[in-house]
Design a protein around this motif. Structure first.
Motif, PDB file in Angstrom:
ATOM      1  N   ALA A  74       0.827  -1.220   0.000  1.00 49.78           N
ATOM      2  CA  ALA A  74       0.000   0.000   0.000  1.00 49.78           C
ATOM      3  C   ALA A  74       0.856   1.264   0.000  1.00 49.78           C
ATOM      4  N   ALA A  75       2.029   1.168   0.624  1.00 44.20           N
ATOM      5  CA  ALA A  75       2.883   2.364   0.749  1.00 44.20           C
ATOM      6  C   ALA A  75       3.814   2.560  -0.445  1.00 44.20           C
ATOM      7  N   HIS A  76       3.880   1.596  -1.341  1.00 42.57           N
ATOM      8  CA  HIS A  76       4.854   1.681  -2.443  1.00 42.57           C
ATOM      9  C   HIS A  76       4.463   2.823  -3.403  1.00 42.57           C
ATOM     10  N   PRO A  77       5.402   3.718  -3.730  1.00 43.49           N
ATOM     11  CA  PRO A  77       5.054   4.869  -4.570  1.00 43.49           C
ATOM     12  C   PRO A  77       4.507   4.475  -5.943  1.00 43.49           C
ATOM     13  N   GLY A  78       5.063   3.394  -6.524  1.00 43.07           N
ATOM     14  CA  GLY A  78       4.583   2.958  -7.839  1.00 43.07           C
ATOM     15  C   GLY A  78       3.160   2.422  -7.773  1.00 43.07           C
ATOM     16  N   VAL A  79       2.839   1.725  -6.690  1.00 38.36           N
ATOM     17  CA  VAL A  79       1.469   1.207  -6.523  1.00 38.36           C
ATOM     18  C   VAL A  79       0.517   2.390  -6.349  1.00 38.36           C
ATOM     19  N   ARG A  80       0.946   3.342  -5.543  1.00 36.76           N
ATOM     20  CA  ARG A  80       0.126   4.533  -5.297  1.00 36.76           C
ATOM     21  C   ARG A  80      -0.177   5.264  -6.614  1.00 36.76           C
ATOM     22  N   GLN A  81       0.834   5.374  -7.449  1.00 35.71           N
ATOM     23  CA  GLN A  81       0.685   6.162  -8.673  1.00 35.71           C
ATOM     24  C   GLN A  81      -0.010   5.377  -9.788  1.00 35.71           C
ATOM     25  N   ARG A  82       0.396   4.115  -9.999  1.00 33.34           N
ATOM     26  CA  ARG A  82      -0.062   3.375 -11.178  1.00 33.34           C
ATOM     27  C   ARG A  82      -1.223   2.430 -10.884  1.00 33.34           C
ATOM     28  N   PHE A  83      -1.337   1.976  -9.644  1.00 34.61           N
ATOM     29  CA  PHE A  83      -2.381   0.983  -9.319  1.00 34.61           C
ATOM     30  C   PHE A  83      -3.153   1.428  -8.068  1.00 34.61           C
ATOM     31  N   PRO A  84      -3.782   2.599  -8.132  1.00 36.58           N
ATOM     32  CA  PRO A  84      -4.447   3.110  -6.925  1.00 36.58           C
ATOM     33  C   PRO A  84      -5.545   2.193  -6.400  1.00 36.58           C
TER      34      PRO A  84
END
Ligand SMILES: Cc1cc2nc3c(=O)[nH]c(=O)nc-3n(C[C@H](O)[C@H](O)[C@H](O)COP(=O)(O)OP(=O)(O)OC[C@H]3O[C@@H](n4cnc5c(N)ncnc54)[C@H](O)[C@@H]3O)c2cc1C
Ligand code: SF4
Length: 335
Positions: A85-95
């Motif tokens: 949940a905290a990963h920046p790429g997940v936050r940006q690409r897979f909200p």
């Protein structure tokens, strides 16, 4: 609690060998089970729902890498819910993954629970989790189903059988199914990959078999195809309280919207199915629908095809349609 031996295998092949011994033992209530973060398994052990003689720890065996690249997103099975949940790429690409995770459990549980364990967590059907109830086909095959005719407010309305109506519990799995995620699995016969959607079985007449995994197979990772540029997403979870509660109804929606109209959509539902429920008929009907118009409601109504309530949970059939409409409005920018 049933006494057990805790095994700490040094590598994956040793863990698989211990798992294979369990499979050969051929007991309905497996002689050997895996434990990862333990947030679900320990509860099941404490309540005597699971009674393995041997618990095989996967701690420090599986990778916890989170990789984002041209292949998409790969989550090592040992990555925790909090790390993903905290990963920046997940936050940006897979909200939608992040939203589903942050709507799950509590920060303490998310710090401990793994991705592999999350997608294999057991149902929250109270009759399954309380051995004081004799009738539960999932826990004791052939014993009946206390939820049919009992208290079934939390139970499924899609994919049910006259043997079991338990709802699948994972929020994350709903988001992953909407995104066409695949799981990497290792077993005695080597590695294989399958769609997460295909990993889950419907209860039919064997509700104790929840997945197509072979006994002893281990999930080593989950891969999500590359995010499509411009798509927007939302995970909407309806529950009895705002935190620390499982879904009554959830909708994971990703949409490609241009000029206020849906060009493509993916929709999966939680809390209503005996597995994470991909609503492909709704997706097809959403194409061309104007966000915020009656066309979205008409498309969402198709989710009810084949739905069957059992009394207390009848409300879910309408609620899941409303959840889809609201999630499309929010994802599409109209809400
Ligand atoms: C109070 C509370 C509230 C919660 N609320 C929510 C919620 O709102 N939404 C939600 O989605 N979840 C919720 N959960 C469930 C939580 O997300 C799961 O307990 C957790 O994700 C399980 O992960 P784990 O690593 O602890 O798995 P474990 O408990 O270690 O294992 C779970 C199952 O998976 C198997 N397993 C684990 N890893 C592997 C692997 N790699 N390969 C093969 N088998 C494996 C185990 O044998 C076991 O059967 C809640 C849990 C608690 C305790
Ligand atoms: S719904 Fe399924 S898990 Fe719940 S009591 Fe019935 S058989 Fe058991």
């Amino acid at each position: 609690m049933h006494p057990f031996v805790l095994e700490r295998p040094r590598d994956l092949s040793e863990a698989l060998a211990l798992g294979a011994q369990a499979a050969r033992a051929g007991r309905a209530d497996a002689a050997s089970e895996y434990i990862a973060g333990g947030t679900d398994m320990v509860q099941l052990l404490q309540e005597n729902v699971r009674r393995p003689d041997r618990l095989v720890s996967l701690a420090d065996l599986l990778d916890r890498q989170i990789d984002l690249g041209p292949h998409g997103l790969r989550l090592g099975a040992a990555a925790t819910m909090a790390e993903v949940a905290a990963h920046p790429g997940v936050r940006q690409r897979f909200p939608v993954i992040r939203e589903a995770l942050l709507a799950s459990a509590s920060p303490q549980v998310r710090n401990q629970a793994t991705i592999g364990g999350n997608v294999l967590q057991r149902t929250r059907c109270p009759y399954f989790r309380d051995v004081g109830y004799a009738a539960c086909n999932k826990r004791a095959p052939g014993s009946g189903c206390a939820a049919i005719g009992g208290e079934n407010r939390w139970h499924a309305v899609l994919g049910t059988s006259d043997q079991c109506i338990a709802a699948h519990a994972s929020d994350l799995a709903v988001a992953l199914v909407a995104l066409d995620a695949t799981v990497e699995v290792h077993g005695q016969r080597g590695p294989r990959t399958l769609l997460l959607d295909d990993m889950y079985r419907l209860p039919a007449d064997r509700p104790h078999l929840e997945t197509v995994l072979e006994p002893g197979e281990i999930i080593t990772g989950v891969t999500v195809p590359p995010a499509t540029v411009g798509w927007r997403a939302h995970y909407l979870k309806v529950r009895d309280r705002a935190a620390f509660e499982f879904a009554l109804v959830a909708a994971a929606v990703t949409v490609d919207v241009e000029g206020g109209r849906v060009r493509q959509a993916r929709v999966a539902l939680g809390g209503v199915g005996t597995k994470p429920w991909r609503a492909r008929q709704v997706e097809a009907a959403l194409v061309g629908a104007g966000v915020g118009t009656g066309a979205v409601e008409q498309a969402a109504a198709l989710a009810a095809d084949g739905a069957r309530g059992h009394g207390h949970n009848d409300f879910k059939i309408e609620l899941m349609q409303r959840a889809i409409v609201r999630a499309v409005e929010i994802a599409g920018g109209g809400g």
